[in-house]
Design an enzyme around this catalytic site. Structure first.
Site, short mmCIF file in Angstrom:
data_model
loop_
_atom_site.label_atom_id
_atom_site.label_comp_id
_atom_site.label_asym_id
_atom_site.label_seq_id
_atom_site.Cartn_x
_atom_site.Cartn_y
_atom_site.Cartn_z
CB VAL A 1 -0.89 -0.06 1.15
CG1 VAL A 1 -2.14 -1.10 1.05
CG2 VAL A 1 -0.31 -0.26 2.88
CG ASP B 1 5.14 -4.26 2.59
OD1 ASP B 1 5.89 -5.10 3.18
OD2 ASP B 1 5.58 -3.12 1.84
CE1 TYR C 1 6.29 2.72 1.73
CE2 TYR C 1 5.02 0.94 2.14
CZ TYR C 1 6.06 1.25 1.80
OH TYR C 1 6.90 0.47 1.28
CG HIS D 1 11.52 1.97 4.75
ND1 HIS D 1 10.13 2.24 4.73
CD2 HIS D 1 11.48 1.28 3.50
CE1 HIS D 1 9.40 2.25 3.63
NE2 HIS D 1 10.37 1.77 2.58
CB SER E 1 13.70 -2.98 3.36
OG SER E 1 13.12 -2.73 2.29
CG ASN E 2 15.17 -0.73 -0.41
OD1 ASN E 2 14.99 -1.45 -1.21
ND2 ASN E 2 14.41 -0.04 0.40
CD GLN F 1 9.50 -4.94 1.50
OE1 GLN F 1 9.33 -3.82 1.16
NE2 GLN F 1 8.87 -5.45 2.33
CB SER G 1 -3.23 -4.31 -8.26
OG SER G 1 -4.00 -3.86 -9.22
#
Ligand SMILES: NC(=O)c1ccc[n+]([C@@H]2O[C@H](COP(=O)([O-])OP(=O)(O)OC[C@H]3O[C@@H](n4cnc5c(N)ncnc54)[C@H](OP(=O)(O)O)[C@@H]3O)[C@@H](O)[C@H]2O)c1
Length: 283
Positions: free
Chosen positions: A19, A44, A49, A107, A135-136, A157, A229
């Protein structure tokens, strides 16, 4: 739905709904209601966000038992540091309306990742997170965690798609018992990823869409995927991928499409570090 068993035995769904760009609370709630009804069980989100509250509300409204869901959230750079990270974790719990997170991630690999990881480890040890990760993180950054801490991440992630297959990183993570989870699998529909001729040919053969071929390529190799989506048909299509298998030779054809470079972010560029490092959110 098929699952991946993390190194600590926690089962992670192989397809999740992300999202990242759905900040409007009502829109986020409506899309999550549709995604959960379609069968998604992994969501997620991230403090950055700014929609954890909307996610928490949608989960509550769905009536789906908490233990059937897999909630991932992430800590943003501005909250890095031991004490700050513990406070940020509590705030995420409150906004999500839950007393545990299934997967809590650092993150970005920028800033004080070590003091942050110390707090994250503690949250895991105390049972507030069922699994923790990063992540990353490129290989060297993951190695840094292993050198300075006893708790290794369970998940990294990362961006992964046809053009950025991350083969070397994937191999390293596998050798260290860390699961790679993919974001950016469709490169947001750019770079012609869904028009790639090899993928279209495989789609015709297996009677699946290019998106389904790409998602199967990932999940068949035990890489959980995140997709965003806003289209109900796509949402359902992205879950309908477990009734066929790609052959070894087909996986090899896909492997050849790798350009070995990121479509989005290059962490060795000073501007990437400056842009992410100075980004502030309402966390
Ligand atoms: N850790 C990180 O730093 C990081 C960074 C970025 C993203 N993420 C996570 O990954 C999630 C996914 O985001 P992303 O950036 O990776 O986007 P993405 O999934 O690569 O692309 C989303 C785009 O794909 C389209 N799409 C989805 N299913 C499709 C299908 N079956 N056929 C054709 N088009 C389809 C969507 O359009 P429609 O709406 O029309 O379907 C949308 O435009 C995010 O929400 C977030 O949770 C994490």
């Amino acid at each position: 739905m098929e699952y991946l068993s993390l190194k600590n035995g926690v089962k992670m769904p192989l397809v999740g709904y992300g999202v990242a760009d759905i900040r409007d609370e009502a829109r986020c709630g409506a899309l999550l209601a549709e995604a959960l009804a379609a069968g998604y069980r992994m969501i997620d989100t991230a403090a950055a966000y700014e929609n954890e509250k909307a996610v928490g509300n949608a989960v509550k409204k769905s009536g789906i038992p908490r233990e059937e869901l897999f909630l991932t959230t992430k800590i943003w750079i501005q909250d890095y540091g031991y004490e700050k990270a513990k406070r940020a974790f509590q705030k995420s719990l409150e906004r999500l309306g839950t007393d545990y997170i299934d997967l809590y991630l650092i993150h970005q690999p920028i800033g004080d990742i070590h003091e942050t990881w110390r707090a994250v480890e503690e949250m895991y040890r105390k049972g507030y997170a069922r699994a923790v990760g990063v992540s990353n993180f490129e290989m060297g950054k993951v190695a840094e965690v292993s050198v300075f801490h006893s708790q290794m991440p369970y998940v990294n992630q990362i961006e992964m798609n046809l053009l950025c297959q991350q083969k070397e990183l994937l191999q390293y993570l596998k050798e260290n018992g860390i699961a790679a989870e993919a974001w950016g699998v469709f490169a947001r529909g750019t770079m012609g990823i869904l028009e790639e001729p090899v993928i279209r040919k495989l789609g015709r053969k297996h009677k699946k869409t290019p998106a389904q071929i790409i998602l199967r390529w990932m999940t068949q190799r035990e890489v959980p995927v995140l997709i965003q989506s806003e289209n109900g048909v796509h949402m359902r299509e992205n879950l309908d991928i477990f009734d066929f298998r790609l052959e070894e030779e087909e996986l090899e054809q896909i492997a050849e499409l790798d350009l070995e470079r990121s479509v989005y972010l290059n962490y060795s560029l000073p501007e990437t570090v400056a842009r992410l490092g100075t980004a502030r959110f309402n966390t």
